[in-house]
Design an enzyme around this catalytic site. Structure first.
Site: not given
Ligand code: TRP
Length: 344
Positions: A116, A211, A214
């Site tokens: 991150k 996968k 969204k």
């Protein structure tokens, strides 16, 4: 009574993949253990703000709880405790105390932090400190089982290490959560005993190697929980398959068909084995897809009715009850830690 604890992230809209792969297994777990265990289901809203929030944070929280309720989470059960992290100040306070036993070295080795922050100087300290807050989330409630994805196992190990180090330095205060091997066995038990296709990763409809996400740009690669049932069915009809010509579960060679079999199992509440057996010998992908599309259409229509039927007051009442319970437990454990350190 042992405690099972899990944090549910809220990030705006969810996909059918989130519902089938994460929410439903969590709900089944709560159903299975609610009469014998304490089941803490909390919203880690303090963790959420390490990144820009997509939409309105409080509205997202309510909406995701409504999704859990629609998926069957028993909001009113006496052993199911639902709370928002930021409404239980002991989480932040214990986080600070645990910060003083965590080392820069071990924190810098956290995979999620490295991913991150990408080594950016401008990465916020919350990203770095995230796993310590997560340790506090777990240790305050002496939780034994913490059902999470494998990407979170390193954080559970950290919670064990911090608890052990604290206990060693200041005297026995925290109970250690189960090892990650025991956690995995516990979750595996759920998939097998439940005889449902639990914890399956639903794939991208256009590119089943990936996968379902969204954030995917292609609208027909994902089904959002707010899609109309008819458009969801159309997306299933347009899903990528293969040229093998057999309906069978083979994730490696036929990820598209395997994904549709998983979706069919999960939306009909059947086992993967039994749906696979039912379509064994089927060679017409169009006919098979039509069955999956019908199942998804029915499932989503029913789910959306349930979402609409769960009033905000019911969710807010569950939070109020859960937060009063959580504050009791967490305050007591925090005081133990404060005493051990010498603050009280
Ligand atoms: N980090 C978890 C995730 O990304 C969410 C989380 C925060 C959590 N605190 C937790 C999960 C404590 C379990 C226990 O999914």
């Amino acid at each position: 009574m042992e405690t099972i604890l899990t944090g549910i992230r809220v990030n705006g809209e969810l996909t059918l993949g989130n519902l089938l792969g994460a929410l439903l297994p969590m709900v089944r777990l709560a159903e299975k253990y609610k009469s014998t265990h304490r089941v803490n289901v909390f919203v880690p809203d303090l963790h959420t703000i390490i990144a820009d929030v997509d939409g309105d944070l409080q509205a997202n929280t309510l909406k995701s709880l409504r999704y859990y309720a629609a998926a069957g989470l028993d909001l009113a059960h006496e052993n199911i405790h639902i709370y928002r992290q930021s409404y239980v100040p002991a989480h932040s306070e214990l986080c600070w105390i645990l910060d003083t036993v965590a080392t820069m070295g071990e924190m810098g080795r956290m995979t999620q932090f490295k991913e991150k922050s990408e080594g950016r100087d401008s990465a916020n300290v919350g990203i770095f400190n995230y796993p310590v807050l997560m340790a506090a989330d777990i240790l305050l409630y002496s939780a034994k089982y913490v059902p999470v994805g494998e990407d979170q196992f390193q954080h559970i190990e950290l919670a064990r290490n911090l608890a052990e180090r604290f206990n060693h330095k200041y005297g026995p205060t925290f109970e250690l959560p189960a090892t990650t091997a025991e956690q995995a066995a516990f979750m595996q038990g759920l998939a097998v005993e439940g005889k449902k296709a639990a914890g399956i990763r639903i794939r991208d409809l256009q590119n089943p190697e990936k996968k379902m996400s969204k954030s995917s740009q292609a609208e027909n690669s994902k089904i959002m929980l707010s899609d109309t049932p008819a458009s969801a069915a159309a997306k299933i009809m347009g899903a990528t398959t293969d040229s093998v010509g057999k309906v069978q579960f083979d994730m490696f060679n036929q990820p598209g068909i395997s994904n549709l079999l998983s979706i069919l199992a999960l939306t009909t509440g059947d086992t993967l084995e039994s749906v696979s057996a039912r379509y064994a010998g089927e060679t017409n992908y169009g006919d098979f897809k039509r069955k999956v599309a019908e199942a998804v259409e029915l499932f989503l229509a029913d789910f959306q009715v349930k979402v609409a039927q769960t009033p905000d007051q019911e969710i807010l009442a569950a939070f109020t009850r859960g937060e009063s319970y959580a504050n009791e437990i967490a305050k007591t454990k925090l005081l133990d830690a404060q005493r051990a350190v010498g603050l009280r």
